[in-house]
Motif scaffolding. Sequence first.
Motif, short mmCIF file in Angstrom:
data_model
loop_
_atom_site.label_atom_id
_atom_site.label_comp_id
_atom_site.label_asym_id
_atom_site.label_seq_id
_atom_site.Cartn_x
_atom_site.Cartn_y
_atom_site.Cartn_z
N ASP A 282 41.06 28.43 9.86
CA ASP A 282 40.21 29.70 10.13
C ASP A 282 39.95 30.50 8.82
N VAL A 283 38.69 30.13 8.37
CA VAL A 283 38.11 30.62 6.96
C VAL A 283 37.40 31.92 7.22
N ARG A 284 37.36 32.62 8.43
CA ARG A 284 36.66 33.61 8.74
C ARG A 284 37.00 34.75 7.70
N ASP A 285 35.76 35.53 7.06
CA ASP A 285 35.81 36.54 6.26
C ASP A 285 36.38 36.05 4.47
N ALA A 286 36.45 34.66 4.32
CA ALA A 286 36.82 34.05 3.22
C ALA A 286 35.61 34.69 2.08
N ALA A 287 34.45 34.75 2.42
CA ALA A 287 33.57 35.06 1.47
C ALA A 287 33.71 36.52 1.01
N HIS A 288 34.21 37.36 1.91
CA HIS A 288 34.40 38.71 1.56
C HIS A 288 35.78 38.83 0.53
N ARG A 289 36.55 37.98 0.78
CA ARG A 289 37.94 37.91 0.19
C ARG A 289 37.81 37.39 -1.19
N THR A 290 36.93 36.30 -1.10
CA THR A 290 36.85 35.54 -2.53
C THR A 290 35.52 35.05 -2.74
N PRO A 291 34.35 36.19 -3.17
CA PRO A 291 33.20 35.76 -3.20
C PRO A 291 32.92 34.54 -4.19
#
Length: 446
Positions: A282-291
């Motif tokens: 589950d990598v959902r919202d990974a872009a928000h946590r680690t741009p």
Amino acid sequence: MNHYPIPRDYPEYQSPPKKVSDGRRFSIYAALDAVFIVVALGLALWLAYILLVGSFVWSVKLVIPLTFGWATLAYLALPRLHQLFTLLYVPNYFIGRTKTVDGILGDPVNLAFDGTETDVHAAMRNAGWVPADPITLRSSWNIIISSVFGTSYPRAPVSDLYLFDTKQDFAYQQEVSGNASQRHHVRFWRVPEGWVLPGGHRADWLAAGTYDRSVGFSSFTFQFTHKVDADTDLERDYIVKTLRFSDHDIGVEVIRDFSTAYHQRNGGGDKINTDGNLPIIDVRDAAHRTPMPAAKKSLRKWKDPADHGVPPVSLLVAGGLLVLNIVGAIQLGIVALTGQDWGWLLIDDGADEPWWILLLMPFMSLIEIFLLVGTLLRHKWARIGLMVLCVISAVQTLVALTGETTSFRAVLFAFLSVFVVLGVSGDKVREWVSGEHTTLRTKQQA
């Protein structure tokens, strides 16, 4: 619910209904297309036999036919042979395995991801993975140099594998020992809209991760390729651990016994084994946590040139060879009319040919060019006519080659003539002419 209640009387076999038509009509074009696919394979095997067996005489010049013989067998004949056989017996539905471009079963699907494409990119890059370059002439040359001389190439391309009838959307890797001969790598495929995994599980992406341990020869095609480590579960677990170490909020659910544990071989003939478990990451919202950090090269997905109306490379190469052929044929016609001997002819000097054949050759070449233009304009019968003339030319070249395998020019033109037939009869050109490529892309984007 009991689907099989105990019958009161001895069962009576019910005859199945008459076969229902699948709606497809017999097509003369499709039948001829299939014939030329087999004919091209026969020409490639014929050439390989001539070069490797038919005139095996020990001499220094033997390196010429042996080199071209191996290239014919590995890159022309065996791939087409595998395409024909795998089309008959390899299933076209999901079985947890990828396929090579020749249809051979490839690496196992051993990872699944939940999240957007941006999330996947952010998670992988944050975990120290590098996106692989698309396969181009430049990237292919760079990976050869890196593997042979041990130089670094962190973005080295990976070979295409297919799932859901499409090649990977993108791939990531980690270089080992500073050269491209050893590396961790993983390919990603977007799951089609509404599609579910066996057992009803859902995921946004499927992936196949393996470890390249060295460079060697494929056991199935004798082509140069990377040799994969047999324990694919180690690479699968390594990928999961790098992601979890870099982002503690990434969750993992493991589907136990998703597939039967097995020992098999991949598309290069390397042994592989797995316990059959499938982690869903589950990598959902990974872009928000680690741009994602700014990169010099864009992560935009490389598109097939055909998406922009560019004909397949095999058709362009075949066209280039035909243009050279017509130039040489015109030169022969001039020789027949003037009697002058041109030592720089692009094709055989035709000294043993009657004058009328030498004069006819330029006109036949012009017809080939006319049919080539029709094929480029996507006229299917122009492609059939082009294949007919190319096959005739290839047969003439192969007949003339017998007993002359030490001549570099004779071997080269025999190889190129067979290459043209295989290229024009191949899937890429057929899809280009029929518009199948555009239809498939439209369905995927819908």
